[in-house]
Scaffold this motif. Structure first.
Motif, PDB file in Angstrom:
ATOM      1  N   ILE A   1       0.836  -1.205   0.000  1.00 51.25           N
ATOM      2  CA  ILE A   1       0.000   0.000   0.000  1.00 51.25           C
ATOM      3  C   ILE A   1       0.872   1.257   0.000  1.00 51.25           C
ATOM      4  CG2 ILE A   1      -1.677   1.346   1.319  1.00 51.25           C
ATOM      5  CD1 ILE A   1      -2.787  -1.343   2.372  1.00 51.25           C
ATOM      6  N   ILE A   2       1.853   1.282   0.896  1.00 46.87           N
ATOM      7  CA  ILE A   2       2.744   2.448   0.993  1.00 46.87           C
ATOM      8  C   ILE A   2       3.535   2.621  -0.300  1.00 46.87           C
ATOM      9  CG2 ILE A   2       4.757   3.415   2.186  1.00 46.87           C
ATOM     10  CD1 ILE A   2       3.751   1.997   4.733  1.00 46.87           C
ATOM     11  N   GLY A   3       4.041   1.519  -0.835  1.00 50.51           N
ATOM     12  CA  GLY A   3       4.803   1.579  -2.081  1.00 50.51           C
ATOM     13  C   GLY A   3       3.976   2.110  -3.237  1.00 50.51           C
ATOM     14  N   SER A   4       2.738   1.649  -3.330  1.00 47.02           N
ATOM     15  CA  SER A   4       1.833   2.110  -4.378  1.00 47.02           C
ATOM     16  C   SER A   4       1.571   3.614  -4.253  1.00 47.02           C
ATOM     17  CB  SER A   4       0.513   1.341  -4.291  1.00 47.02           C
ATOM     18  OG  SER A   4      -0.424   1.824  -5.224  1.00 47.02           O
ATOM     19  N   MET A   5       1.394   4.083  -3.025  1.00 49.43           N
ATOM     20  CA  MET A   5       1.134   5.509  -2.788  1.00 49.43           C
ATOM     21  C   MET A   5       2.357   6.351  -3.151  1.00 49.43           C
ATOM     22  SD  MET A   5      -0.912   5.088   0.834  1.00 49.43           S
ATOM     23  CE  MET A   5      -1.112   6.839   1.161  1.00 49.43           C
TER      24      MET A   5
ATOM     25  N   PHE B   1       4.476   9.619  -9.837  1.00 52.65           N
ATOM     26  CA  PHE B   1       3.781   9.686 -11.126  1.00 52.65           C
ATOM     27  C   PHE B   1       3.036  11.012 -11.263  1.00 52.65           C
ATOM     28  CE2 PHE B   1      -0.465   9.079 -13.095  1.00 52.65           C
ATOM     29  CZ  PHE B   1      -0.068   8.893 -14.409  1.00 52.65           C
ATOM     30  N   SER B   2       2.356  11.425 -10.201  1.00 52.21           N
ATOM     31  CA  SER B   2       1.600  12.677 -10.205  1.00 52.21           C
ATOM     32  C   SER B   2       2.514  13.875 -10.425  1.00 52.21           C
ATOM     33  CB  SER B   2       0.842  12.834  -8.886  1.00 52.21           C
ATOM     34  OG  SER B   2       0.126  14.045  -8.842  1.00 52.21           O
ATOM     35  N   ALA B   3       3.682  13.837  -9.800  1.00 54.37           N
ATOM     36  CA  ALA B   3       4.644  14.942  -9.932  1.00 54.37           C
ATOM     37  C   ALA B   3       5.155  15.049 -11.368  1.00 54.37           C
ATOM     38  CB  ALA B   3       5.803  14.734  -8.967  1.00 54.37           C
TER      39      ALA B   3
ATOM     40  N   ILE C   1      -4.549  11.591  -6.270  1.00 52.17           N
ATOM     41  CA  ILE C   1      -3.918  10.411  -6.871  1.00 52.17           C
ATOM     42  C   ILE C   1      -3.409   9.448  -5.803  1.00 52.17           C
ATOM     43  CG2 ILE C   1      -2.010   9.616  -8.312  1.00 52.17           C
ATOM     44  CD1 ILE C   1      -4.309  10.944  -9.831  1.00 52.17           C
ATOM     45  N   VAL C   2      -2.846   9.983  -4.742  1.00 47.85           N
ATOM     46  CA  VAL C   2      -2.327   9.135  -3.657  1.00 47.85           C
ATOM     47  C   VAL C   2      -3.482   8.417  -2.947  1.00 47.85           C
ATOM     48  CG1 VAL C   2      -1.217   9.170  -1.387  1.00 47.85           C
ATOM     49  CG2 VAL C   2      -0.210  10.437  -3.288  1.00 47.85           C
ATOM     50  N   ILE C   3      -4.590   9.111  -2.746  1.00 47.90           N
ATOM     51  CA  ILE C   3      -5.769   8.487  -2.115  1.00 47.90           C
ATOM     52  C   ILE C   3      -6.331   7.384  -3.013  1.00 47.90           C
ATOM     53  CG2 ILE C   3      -8.169   8.868  -1.399  1.00 47.90           C
ATOM     54  CD1 ILE C   3      -7.321  11.661  -0.458  1.00 47.90           C
ATOM     55  N   ILE C   4      -6.387   7.658  -4.315  1.00 45.56           N
ATOM     56  CA  ILE C   4      -6.844   6.649  -5.274  1.00 45.56           C
ATOM     57  C   ILE C   4      -5.946   5.416  -5.212  1.00 45.56           C
ATOM     58  CG2 ILE C   4      -6.995   6.108  -7.747  1.00 45.56           C
ATOM     59  CD1 ILE C   4      -7.997   8.949  -8.201  1.00 45.56           C
ATOM     60  N   ALA C   5      -4.637   5.650  -5.117  1.00 44.50           N
ATOM     61  CA  ALA C   5      -3.674   4.550  -5.042  1.00 44.50           C
ATOM     62  C   ALA C   5      -3.830   3.756  -3.753  1.00 44.50           C
ATOM     63  CB  ALA C   5      -2.254   5.092  -5.157  1.00 44.50           C
ATOM     64  N   PHE C   6      -4.158   4.437  -2.673  1.00 49.54           N
ATOM     65  CA  PHE C   6      -4.351   3.762  -1.381  1.00 49.54           C
ATOM     66  C   PHE C   6      -5.448   2.708  -1.481  1.00 49.54           C
ATOM     67  CE2 PHE C   6      -6.846   3.536   2.565  1.00 49.54           C
ATOM     68  CZ  PHE C   6      -5.897   3.039   3.435  1.00 49.54           C
ATOM     69  N   PHE C   7      -6.621   3.127  -1.946  1.00 50.71           N
ATOM     70  CA  PHE C   7      -7.741   2.191  -2.063  1.00 50.71           C
ATOM     71  C   PHE C   7      -7.506   1.190  -3.201  1.00 50.71           C
ATOM     72  CE2 PHE C   7      -9.832   5.782   0.108  1.00 50.71           C
ATOM     73  CZ  PHE C   7     -10.370   5.099   1.191  1.00 50.71           C
ATOM     74  N   GLY C   8      -6.869   1.658  -4.269  1.00 52.83           N
ATOM     75  CA  GLY C   8      -6.563   0.775  -5.387  1.00 52.83           C
ATOM     76  C   GLY C   8      -5.633  -0.350  -4.987  1.00 52.83           C
ATOM     77  N   SER C   9      -4.688  -0.043  -4.113  1.00 55.52           N
ATOM     78  CA  SER C   9      -3.744  -1.052  -3.640  1.00 55.52           C
ATOM     79  C   SER C   9      -4.455  -2.130  -2.820  1.00 55.52           C
ATOM     80  CB  SER C   9      -2.655  -0.391  -2.787  1.00 55.52           C
ATOM     81  OG  SER C   9      -1.738  -1.341  -2.316  1.00 55.52           O
TER      82      SER C   9
ATOM     83  N   GLY D   1       2.292  16.249 -13.987  1.00 56.12           N
ATOM     84  CA  GLY D   1       2.197  17.703 -14.025  1.00 56.12           C
ATOM     85  C   GLY D   1       0.846  18.305 -13.744  1.00 56.12           C
ATOM     86  N   GLU D   2      -0.228  17.709 -14.287  1.00 57.75           N
ATOM     87  CA  GLU D   2      -1.551  18.329 -14.189  1.00 57.75           C
ATOM     88  C   GLU D   2      -2.452  17.653 -13.159  1.00 57.75           C
ATOM     89  OE1 GLU D   2      -3.136  18.137 -18.091  1.00 57.75           O
ATOM     90  OE2 GLU D   2      -1.594  19.408 -18.987  1.00 57.75           O
ATOM     91  N   LEU D   3      -1.918  16.747 -12.381  1.00 60.28           N
ATOM     92  CA  LEU D   3      -2.735  15.961 -11.461  1.00 60.28           C
ATOM     93  C   LEU D   3      -2.655  16.484 -10.035  1.00 60.28           C
ATOM     94  CD1 LEU D   3      -1.834  12.378 -12.731  1.00 60.28           C
ATOM     95  CD2 LEU D   3      -3.742  13.819 -13.442  1.00 60.28           C
ATOM     96  N   ASN D   4      -3.750  16.285  -9.319  1.00 57.19           N
ATOM     97  CA  ASN D   4      -3.799  16.609  -7.893  1.00 57.19           C
ATOM     98  C   ASN D   4      -3.142  15.462  -7.132  1.00 57.19           C
ATOM     99  OD1 ASN D   4      -4.654  16.714  -5.143  1.00 57.19           O
ATOM    100  ND2 ASN D   4      -6.308  18.092  -5.725  1.00 57.19           N
ATOM    101  N   ILE D   5      -1.976  15.729  -6.556  1.00 61.83           N
ATOM    102  CA  ILE D   5      -1.190  14.667  -5.937  1.00 61.83           C
ATOM    103  C   ILE D   5      -1.929  13.999  -4.787  1.00 61.83           C
ATOM    104  CG2 ILE D   5       0.013  16.243  -4.355  1.00 61.83           C
ATOM    105  CD1 ILE D   5       2.514  14.462  -4.793  1.00 61.83           C
ATOM    106  N   VAL D   6      -2.701  14.763  -4.013  1.00 61.26           N
ATOM    107  CA  VAL D   6      -3.444  14.203  -2.880  1.00 61.26           C
ATOM    108  C   VAL D   6      -4.498  13.222  -3.389  1.00 61.26           C
ATOM    109  CG1 VAL D   6      -4.985  14.710  -0.946  1.00 61.26           C
ATOM    110  CG2 VAL D   6      -3.051  16.228  -1.442  1.00 61.26           C
TER     111      VAL D   6
END
Length: 259
Positions: free
Chosen positions: A175-179, A185-187, A197-205, A190-195
């Motif tokens: 989970i941590i690695g995915s986040m 990836f978000s950085a 994307i990280v939340i999406i990755a948390f649940f996605g993981s 360029g055009e993505l909201n990093i918060v």
């Protein structure tokens, strides 16, 4: 040596996937048809081992025909035709059950195959060209890699009896690695909201790991180690894409909701 083979095969799979997704169009179609057709064969084979029978050729042909025709319909943006195909194949199955006494288990098996493999893989056409297509890999393969490394280094507490080698530490590391990968990836994107994307990755993981464990349950019931051996060191398509399949609907829903 095994780790080297696994790593090299993983890199090749990743690069080919990136190429097909970046190109899109017919390249994505070819990738999808290859993966989904092989996945259907592997799953049919393992399910029939579970039932102590040889692979059911009739069911395999039906599922492969539906898979190819449905994928082509979605690729050609003929969604109505794709829905009509699904209904038609369902009615054919029901007719075989009613008139020719086809076992209800086989009918349900085919319905399961249509949804679990064919329809799920086809979702890639809808999110192709968006950031969500890359998040699939981050949530599934990013999680898998991070969980594997963390589990090897720190794993002590078993996560589930279904997969004895999986540990709680590995799951958390996944989970941590995915986040972390999602944040990087978000950085770069360029055009993505990093918060976001990280939340999406948390649940996605988490969903990814559920998909992995669910596929492991099928293998455990059939008493097999891998679904196949097409990928050296990784097993079959289902061994490599089991978590991928679970993450696809999750990200497709988020995309449709505009999140």
């Amino acid at each position: 040596m095994k780790f080297v083979k696994r790593t090299l095969t993983g890199i090749v799979i990743l690069l080919l996937s990136i190429l097909c997704i970046s190109k899109g169009g017919v390249y994505l179609l070819i990738m999808n048809l290859f993966l989904s057709n092989v996945a259907i064969y592997e799953l049919e084979n393992v399910i029939n081992k579970n039932n102590s029978n040889n692979i059911n050729i009739n069911n395999l042909i039906i599922n492969l025909l539906f898979n190819v025709s449905f994928n082509l319909s979605i690729y050609l943006k003929q969604e109505l035709f794709a829905i009509a195909l699904l209904c038609s194949f369902s009615l054919i199955e029901f007719t075989l059950y009613t008139i020719f006494d086809k076992p209800i288990k086989e009918v349900l098996n085919n319905y399961f195959m249509h949804i679990y493999i064919t329809i799920t893989f086809s979702l890639m056409y809808f999110i192709s060209g968006t950031e969500y297509i890359w998040l699939i890999y981050i949530c599934s393969w990013g999680t898998d890699t991070a969980a594997y490394c963390t589990g090897m280094l720190f794993g002590k507490h078993k996560l589930t009896k279904i997969s004895p080698k999986k540990t709680i530490e590995g799951a958390i590391g996944g989970i941590i690695g995915s986040m972390i990968i999602a944040a990087i990836f978000s950085a770069f994107y360029g055009e993505l909201n990093i918060v976001k994307i990280v939340i999406i990755a948390f649940f996605g993981s988490i969903i990814s790991q559920i998909g992995d464990i669910s596929a492991s349950k099928i293998k455990r019931k059939a008493n097999v180690k891998d679904f196949g051996n097409i990928f050296i060191g990784h097993g079959g398509v289902m061994d490599r894409f089991d978590s991928f399949i679970f993450v696809l609907p999750y990200l497709s829903i988020l995309y449709c909701l505009g999140l």
